[in-house]
Scaffold this motif. Structure first.
Motif, PDB file in Angstrom:
ATOM      1  N   GLN A  81       1.320   9.839   0.303  1.00  0.00           N
ATOM      2  CA  GLN A  81       2.694  10.031   0.776  1.00  0.00           C
ATOM      3  C   GLN A  81       3.081   8.967   1.798  1.00  0.00           C
ATOM      4  O   GLN A  81       4.238   8.563   1.876  1.00  0.00           O
ATOM      5  CB  GLN A  81       2.842  11.424   1.386  1.00  0.00           C
ATOM      6  CG  GLN A  81       2.697  12.547   0.369  1.00  0.00           C
ATOM      7  CD  GLN A  81       2.564  13.902   1.028  1.00  0.00           C
ATOM      8  OE1 GLN A  81       1.522  14.219   1.603  1.00  0.00           O
ATOM      9  NE2 GLN A  81       3.622  14.696   0.974  1.00  0.00           N
ATOM     10  N   ASN A  84       3.663   5.743  -0.186  1.00  0.00           N
ATOM     11  CA  ASN A  84       4.965   5.809  -0.856  1.00  0.00           C
ATOM     12  C   ASN A  84       6.134   5.911   0.130  1.00  0.00           C
ATOM     13  O   ASN A  84       7.286   6.054  -0.291  1.00  0.00           O
ATOM     14  CB  ASN A  84       5.008   6.996  -1.818  1.00  0.00           C
ATOM     15  CG  ASN A  84       4.115   6.795  -3.018  1.00  0.00           C
ATOM     16  OD1 ASN A  84       3.823   5.668  -3.404  1.00  0.00           O
ATOM     17  ND2 ASN A  84       3.665   7.884  -3.622  1.00  0.00           N
ATOM     18  N   GLU A  86       6.945   8.297   2.044  1.00  0.00           N
ATOM     19  CA  GLU A  86       7.557   9.627   2.072  1.00  0.00           C
ATOM     20  C   GLU A  86       7.236  10.354   3.374  1.00  0.00           C
ATOM     21  O   GLU A  86       7.978  11.252   3.793  1.00  0.00           O
ATOM     22  CB  GLU A  86       7.039  10.460   0.898  1.00  0.00           C
ATOM     23  CG  GLU A  86       7.375   9.877  -0.467  1.00  0.00           C
ATOM     24  CD  GLU A  86       6.586  10.530  -1.593  1.00  0.00           C
ATOM     25  OE1 GLU A  86       6.853  10.193  -2.754  1.00  0.00           O
ATOM     26  OE2 GLU A  86       5.696  11.368  -1.305  1.00  0.00           O
ATOM     27  N   LEU A 115      -1.676   1.595  -8.499  1.00  0.00           N
ATOM     28  CA  LEU A 115      -0.769   1.198  -7.425  1.00  0.00           C
ATOM     29  C   LEU A 115      -0.068  -0.114  -7.768  1.00  0.00           C
ATOM     30  O   LEU A 115      -0.689  -1.061  -8.251  1.00  0.00           O
ATOM     31  CB  LEU A 115      -1.531   1.037  -6.112  1.00  0.00           C
ATOM     32  CG  LEU A 115      -2.127   2.298  -5.467  1.00  0.00           C
ATOM     33  CD1 LEU A 115      -2.768   1.939  -4.133  1.00  0.00           C
ATOM     34  CD2 LEU A 115      -1.080   3.392  -5.285  1.00  0.00           C
ATOM     35  N   GLN A 119       2.943  -0.957  -3.335  1.00  0.00           N
ATOM     36  CA  GLN A 119       2.134   0.151  -2.832  1.00  0.00           C
ATOM     37  C   GLN A 119       0.824  -0.350  -2.234  1.00  0.00           C
ATOM     38  O   GLN A 119       0.351   0.175  -1.222  1.00  0.00           O
ATOM     39  CB  GLN A 119       1.863   1.153  -3.949  1.00  0.00           C
ATOM     40  CG  GLN A 119       3.072   1.972  -4.360  1.00  0.00           C
ATOM     41  CD  GLN A 119       2.776   2.828  -5.574  1.00  0.00           C
ATOM     42  OE1 GLN A 119       2.203   2.352  -6.569  1.00  0.00           O
ATOM     43  NE2 GLN A 119       3.144   4.101  -5.512  1.00  0.00           N
ATOM     44  N   SER A 122       1.569  -1.613   1.116  1.00  0.00           N
ATOM     45  CA  SER A 122       1.779  -0.487   2.021  1.00  0.00           C
ATOM     46  C   SER A 122       0.452   0.127   2.460  1.00  0.00           C
ATOM     47  O   SER A 122       0.253   0.463   3.633  1.00  0.00           O
ATOM     48  CB  SER A 122       2.646   0.572   1.329  1.00  0.00           C
ATOM     49  OG  SER A 122       2.839   1.692   2.154  1.00  0.00           O
TER      50      SER A 122
END
Length: 295
Positions: A81, A84, A86, A115, A119, A122
């Motif tokens: 999360q 992403n 989120e 991924l 991603q 990240s």
């Protein structure tokens, strides 16, 4: 292909700038089967290392009954999360003791091979941005990983195989060593015998596995130690607390503290560090062949 290569080069250069001479050690704990006591051992070792003044991050791959529960904490979110965008890292990272944090990562690990580049970037930013930076990352590698064995485990600097002294567990541990060694040329493991009736049992179990492994030239094994059957360890687990903190004078707690001290003395490869680990993680996750593991 050119874009991928350029990205990797830029990424590696960025990591070097971020980390410099990083000394983070990554140790993965695995078992040939479920129920070997891996999570309990990781939780206790993390607390013991924290009490030695080290910053410890536990990467937890378990979908249920994970390391957080061993501290009486509830893991509500997952590293995926954060990757992403989120959730923020503070929403996922759990501080469970002095110098000890748990990062639930079961969903993130299962998605590693898929991924996107964004991603991946990240993920790098999240792990490299941990403050304070961990001295040790302990990976509690799930036995139920969808690809058979965790990329986090493959990329780690040390792999510890937890083995109870039963015929079935010994056979499964050997099978795991054989599969991973042949598929990925991973040739060094430490063996930790858990729930032994006596110290001699630990040496016997290790000797049996090492004799076959060395004889077939599969891998080099080292003896990490032996933990006894200890009701205090089981009772602490039922109370959702590490025995190292709750019953520090119990036989298992004493040996776990000794093992934590020994970990500090394990030889450090000059190339070992968080930078190397993250580069290896991304490299392996994109080239991971589950057929090789299951073969």
């Amino acid at each position: 292909m050119v874009e991928q290569t350029d990205y990797r080069g830029d990424q590696a250069a960025g990591l070097r700038r971020l980390f410099g001479h990083q000394t983070t050690r990554v140790i993965t704990f695995v078992g040939g089967s479920a129920g070997v006591g891996r999570s309990t051992i990781v939780a206790n070792l993390a607390l013991a290392l924290g009490r030695l003044g080290k910053e410890v991050l536990v990467l937890d791959e378990n979908t249920r009954g994970g390391v957080a529960a061993c501290y009486g904490a509830l893991a509500r979110n997952d590293l995926l999360q954060v990757v992403n965008r989120e959730k923020g890292l503070d929403d996922v990272l759990l501080t469970v003791g002095p110098g000890v944090r748990v990062l639930p990562a079961a969903c993130a690990v299962s998605e590693l091979p898929r991924l996107t580049l964004d991603q991946q970037d990240s993920l790098l930013a999240v792990l490299s941005g941990l403050v304070p930076c961990p001295d040790y990352i302990l990976v509690d590698a799930s036995h139920d990983h969808p690809l058979g064995f965790s990329p986090f485990g493959l990329a780690a600097h040390e792999t510890v195989i937890v083995v109870p002294p039963t015929a079935g567990a010994i056979t499964e541990a050997y099978a795991l060593i054989k599969k991973v060694s042949l598929a990925y040329a991973s040739r060094h493991y430490r063996v930790l015998v858990n729930r032994a009736r006596a110290v001699e049992d630990g040496r016997t179990v290790f000797g049996n596995i090492a004799r076959v492994t060395h004889g077939r030239k599969l891998a080099h094994l080292e003896y990490a130690g032996c933990l006894p059957v200890d009701e205090r360890l089981s009772q602490a687990a039922r109370l959702c607390q590490p025995a190292v903190g709750l019953y520090p004078e119990s036989p298992a707690a004493k040996l776990l503290r000794t093992l934590a001290g020994n970990i500090l003395d394990w030889p450090v490869n000059e190339a070992a560090g968080l930078e190397q680990f993250l580069q290896q993680l991304l490299h392996l996750s994109q080239r991971y062949d589950p057929v090789a593991i299951y073969a």
